[in-house]
Scaffold this active site. Structure first.
Site, PDB file in Angstrom:
ATOM      1  N   HIS A 133       0.831  -1.204   0.000  1.00  0.00           N
ATOM      2  CA  HIS A 133       0.000   0.000   0.000  1.00  0.00           C
ATOM      3  C   HIS A 133       0.867   1.256   0.000  1.00  0.00           C
ATOM      4  CE1 HIS A 133      -3.549   2.463   1.225  1.00  0.00           C
ATOM      5  NE2 HIS A 133      -2.591   3.215   1.762  1.00  0.00           N
ATOM      6  N   GLU A 134       1.800   1.325   0.930  1.00  0.00           N
ATOM      7  CA  GLU A 134       2.621   2.530   1.038  1.00  0.00           C
ATOM      8  C   GLU A 134       3.525   2.702  -0.184  1.00  0.00           C
ATOM      9  OE1 GLU A 134       1.955   4.716   3.078  1.00  0.00           O
ATOM     10  OE2 GLU A 134       0.747   3.601   4.526  1.00  0.00           O
ATOM     11  N   HIS A 137       1.807   4.570  -2.820  1.00  0.00           N
ATOM     12  CA  HIS A 137       1.858   6.027  -2.661  1.00  0.00           C
ATOM     13  C   HIS A 137       3.172   6.579  -3.212  1.00  0.00           C
ATOM     14  CE1 HIS A 137      -1.828   6.598  -0.522  1.00  0.00           C
ATOM     15  NE2 HIS A 137      -1.465   5.933   0.561  1.00  0.00           N
ATOM     16  N   GLU A 162      -6.476   7.500  -1.473  1.00  0.00           N
ATOM     17  CA  GLU A 162      -6.092   6.155  -1.049  1.00  0.00           C
ATOM     18  C   GLU A 162      -6.351   5.091  -2.122  1.00  0.00           C
ATOM     19  OE1 GLU A 162      -4.428   5.502   1.608  1.00  0.00           O
ATOM     20  OE2 GLU A 162      -4.569   7.488   2.495  1.00  0.00           O
ATOM     21  N   TYR A 272     -11.450   6.923   3.077  1.00  0.00           N
ATOM     22  CA  TYR A 272     -10.822   5.599   3.060  1.00  0.00           C
ATOM     23  C   TYR A 272     -11.753   4.564   2.439  1.00  0.00           C
ATOM     24  CZ  TYR A 272      -6.459   6.377   5.613  1.00  0.00           C
ATOM     25  OH  TYR A 272      -5.186   6.762   5.960  1.00  0.00           O
TER      26      TYR A 272
END
Length: 338
Positions: A133-134, A137, A162, A272
């Site tokens: 996930h990170e 980003h 997100e 989210y």
């Protein structure tokens, strides 16, 4: 939650960790992102950095060799370090006055257990999901080609920001990608097929609880931001009672440590779950049938979602990549409701 996974899905989470050594996960993660988005990562060994364990990578387009930016990875906890997982923009990508492009630079911060003298750092599956996930980003920051800093990277609508990373969490639940990022820490042997099948099946474990938890947070957020003053502990208790059917645990005050309320998500925490609606629509439309390693789907995603940054409205980006209006059908399928 681990009890449900172990008793209802027979997933031994401690055994599973042995197949996710950090070095193996990192190697697989970097390879997957490079392959599907047509990128090339080059580690920079001799460079200034704030801690000896930090790594720096330069990112290039694999076809043109154009330099896109750099990302730092700071993966282990230490005294005084930010205690959660996040990506911080250090330099936005944009066009300068002379027409040259300023490359994006960002830092990926996690807090995975450090290795010991006898055992490497091992991740549980939820940490693997967080890692993917990170890193999503980070790639949003790096791959953005917006002209202005205001629209650089993740500078999109809060209830969409997100979605690009949430979509990439799906790679942690698909067999093809899981096999690329795992291997037993002792000898590299693959996850046994039976354990892999159980892991994939457990995606729906506790889905009602985790979804309801997000609804509690979003309801609480809207509650305190639609009045001039609020008893935050009482508001949280009311939200918990409304969604869960039970009061919040006695003697607790979750609101007092809900950092998102002072970190840019205030009055927008609903984003989210709203982002998840979009992320599932994109994943199931582009990758579910084509495959998570499909390069054509990855190229389309990079062009339509990552490259614009915030220079195109999120709804228009979704229309461009889906070829239709977005909807919630995929979200409900992902929750096991249809």
């Amino acid at each position: 939650m681990q009890v449900v996974e172990k008793e209802q899905y027979a997933v031994d989470t401690e055994l599973l960790k042995e197949y996710f050594p950090l070095a193996t996960v990192t190697k697989g993660l970097l390879q997957i992102y490079q392959d599907i988005f047509n990128l090339k990562f080059v580690e920079i060994k001799d460079c200034p950095k704030w801690h000896k364990d930090v790594q720096l990578y330069s990112v290039f387009d694999a076809s043109s060799d154009a330099f896109l930016g750099q990302f730092y990875m700071d993966l282990h906890p230490r005294d005084g370090k930010y205690g959660h997982a996040a990506v911080f923009g250090l330099q936005p990508g944009c066009l300068l006055e002379n027409g040259e492009r300023q490359p994006a630079v960002c830092g990926l911060i996690c807090n995975f257990t450090a290795p010991t003298d006898t055992k490497p750092a091992l991740l549980d599956h939820s940490e693997v999901e967080t890692y993917f996930h990170e890193f999503g980003h980070a790639m949003h920051q790096i791959c953005s080609q917006a002209e202005h800093t205001y629209f650089a990277g993740t500078s999109v609508e809060r209830d969409f920001v997100e979605a690009p990373s949430q979509m990439l969490e799906n790679w942690c639940w698909e067999k093809d990608s899981l096999k690329l990022m795992s291997g037993h820490y002792e000898d590299g042997r693959p996850i046994p097929d039976e354990l892999l099948e159980k892991l994939v099946a457990s995606k729906l474990a506790n889905v009602a609880t985790t979804t309801s938890r997000q609804l509690v947070f979003g309801t609480f957020d809207q509650s305190i931001h639609t009045r001039s003053s609020a008893d935050t502990a009482a508001c949280f208790n009311d939200a918990h009672q409304l969604v869960m059917g039970t009061p919040a645990p006695k003697g607790t005050n979750f609101a007092a440590q809900f950092g998102h309320m002072a970190g840019g998500y205030d009055s927008q925490y609903y984003g989210y779950m709203w982002s998840e609606v979009y992320s599932e629509d994109m994943f199931q439309t582009l990758f579910k049938d084509a495959g998570v390693l499909n390069k054509d789907a990855g190229a389309k995603y990079r062009k339509c979602i990552l490259q614009p940054g915030g220079s195109v409205d999120a709804f228009d980006m979704l229309r461009n990549i889906l070829g239709r209006e977005p909807n919630s059908d995929a979200f409900f399928r992902a929750k096991g409701l249809v």
